[in-house]
Design a protein around this motif. Structure first.
Motif, PDB file in Angstrom:
ATOM      1  N   ASP A  23      25.172   5.092  31.571  1.00 13.33           N
ATOM      2  CA  ASP A  23      25.450   5.131  30.128  1.00 13.33           C
ATOM      3  C   ASP A  23      25.864   3.764  29.602  1.00 13.33           C
ATOM      4  N   HIS A  24      26.682   3.051  30.372  1.00 12.81           N
ATOM      5  CA  HIS A  24      27.118   1.716  29.965  1.00 12.81           C
ATOM      6  C   HIS A  24      25.917   0.769  29.891  1.00 12.81           C
ATOM      7  N   THR A  27      23.864   1.543  26.786  1.00  8.87           N
ATOM      8  CA  THR A  27      24.544   1.061  25.577  1.00  8.87           C
ATOM      9  C   THR A  27      24.357  -0.448  25.419  1.00  8.87           C
TER      10      THR A  27
END
Length: 150
Positions: A23-24, A27
């Protein structure tokens, strides 16, 4: 010598991408804001690899177990080839890792380093420090007291 330093640099950013939180990474990739055109050399596929270990880091190697990995390879429109190998089943993470790998070999390397890789490296280092602090809190120091009897 130049090739060795380029290989070391590539190894370092591939390691950061492989260890990143999916997810990081997604992003940060969105913040980078450029999604290059590409063609698949190998579409993302999930498989397993055997993880090997050594007792104490120096003993005879043994098979520790299997780990799920996702890999892919792609070619950008400019001809740069990127590879993505990540732990787990995230095909999106493998694709982004391959795109970053390919772009790091070109003109966008400095910006990618600043926007994507440095924050990922900082997050990894912070996680390692937290884990080390937690382990240090459980450390027991054994010592011997002299009883004074000679």
């Amino acid at each position: 010598m130049k090739t060795e330093s380029m290989q070391a640099a590539r190894k370092a950013w591939m390691s950061v991408l492989a260890q990143a939180d999916a997810d990081h990474l997604a992003t940060l990739w969105a913040e980078f804001g450029r999604d290059p055109g590409f063609s698949w050399l190998r579409a993302p596929e999930v498989g397993g690899v055997m993880v090997r270990g050594r007792m104490g880091g120096t003993g005879a190697p043994f098979n520790l177990g299997e780990m799920t990995v996702t890999r892919c390879a792609l070619s950008l429109e400019n001809g740069a080839v990127g590879h993505g190998y990540v732990q787990g089943r995230s095909k999106v993470q493998a694709e982004i890792a391959a795109k970053v790998d390919a772009l790091m070999q070109g003109a966008e390397a400095a910006e990618l380093e600043r926007v994507v890789l440095t924050p990922l490296r900082d997050a990894r280092d912070s996680q390692k420090a937290k884990r080390a602090d937690k382990a240090a809190a459980t450390k027991v120091d054994f010592f011997t007291l002299a009883r004074g009897e000679d």
